[in-house]
Design an enzyme around this catalytic site. Sequence first.
Site, PDB file in Angstrom:
ATOM      1  N   HIS A   1       0.764  -1.351  -0.090  1.00  0.00           N
ATOM      2  CA  HIS A   1      -0.031   0.140   0.106  1.00  0.00           C
ATOM      3  C   HIS A   1       0.739   1.148   0.097  1.00  0.00           C
ATOM      4  O   HIS A   1       0.336   2.178   0.356  1.00  0.00           O
ATOM      5  CB  HIS A   1      -0.906  -0.003   1.227  1.00  0.00           C
TER       6      HIS A   1
ATOM      7  N   GLU B   1      -6.941 -12.514   5.376  1.00  0.00           N
ATOM      8  CA  GLU B   1      -7.764 -11.238   5.302  1.00  0.00           C
ATOM      9  C   GLU B   1      -9.094 -11.310   4.437  1.00  0.00           C
ATOM     10  O   GLU B   1      -9.792 -10.593   4.046  1.00  0.00           O
ATOM     11  CB  GLU B   1      -7.061 -10.253   4.294  1.00  0.00           C
TER      12      GLU B   1
ATOM     13  N   ASP C   1      -9.068  -5.671   5.646  1.00  0.00           N
ATOM     14  CA  ASP C   1      -9.543  -6.372   4.669  1.00  0.00           C
ATOM     15  C   ASP C   1     -10.772  -7.309   5.076  1.00  0.00           C
ATOM     16  O   ASP C   1     -11.633  -7.904   4.175  1.00  0.00           O
ATOM     17  CB  ASP C   1      -8.495  -6.916   3.842  1.00  0.00           C
TER      18      ASP C   1
END
Length: 253
Positions: free
Chosen positions: A38, A145, A171
């Site tokens: 990210h 996730e 997530d």
Amino acid sequence: MKAAGPPVVGTFVKLPSLEIAEIIGAAGFDFIVIDTEHALLSVRDVYSLVVLYSRMGVAPLVRIADHGYGDAQRYLDAGAAGILVPHVSSAAQAEATMKQFLFPPVGTRGMGMAARAGLWGSIAGGSAEYVRAGQEDVARIAMIEEQEAVEDIEAILAVSGVDAVFIGPGDLSLSLGVPGGSPAVHDAVTRSIGAAVKAGVPVGTVVQGAEQIRLRAEQGCRFIMVGNDTGMISGAARSILDQAQEALAVAVR
Ligand code: 3PY
Ligand code: MG
């Protein structure tokens, strides 16, 4: 992670700044996770951060961006203490992915002893030590996730290349279709931690606040993540501005 005592504490690193790395390292975290999923970090950025954090005695792990071999191999050869593989949703996926990060005969990782992990070819013990360290000292961590991953958690935990699991509540909330912090997310994290503890596989998660930290530690988490560098800066910026504005609101004119 494996030592007795309280869980180790780490934070995510998203900024390619050696100055911020020194500040975070000086704060005394046990480990950090350099986040290439990210954050816009180049391989060279990751390399610099791995070197600096390891020199400061803070274990540098890298969250890779996908399930591929190339960049992850380079991070391991740079001397990363471990890798977090995002979105591992089944045992088959865990097995196929982690195999790439284990040397033969169990896996397919390539020999790169001339890299930093082999002390530029001069590691004491030679290639046998480079391979031993790569097999035994590196943490290959599967991130749980998705709802399917929670449902398949026992099988994922049984994959021999999975050294630890990290439960991602952010997530999980998307996967479950409920807001973050919902009881369903809390329960999915709790179920995953319980399964890992039962299987004897070190487990960690990201938490906010003292109460959650205590709860997850009591449930058996061996590594806990709190915050990230960008959040620390934005939180401090907001707080210092809020203080100034509050003071000005009551200032005698
Ligand atoms: C998640 O919660 O989804 C993560 O990836 C951990 O920050
Ligand atoms: Mg995530």
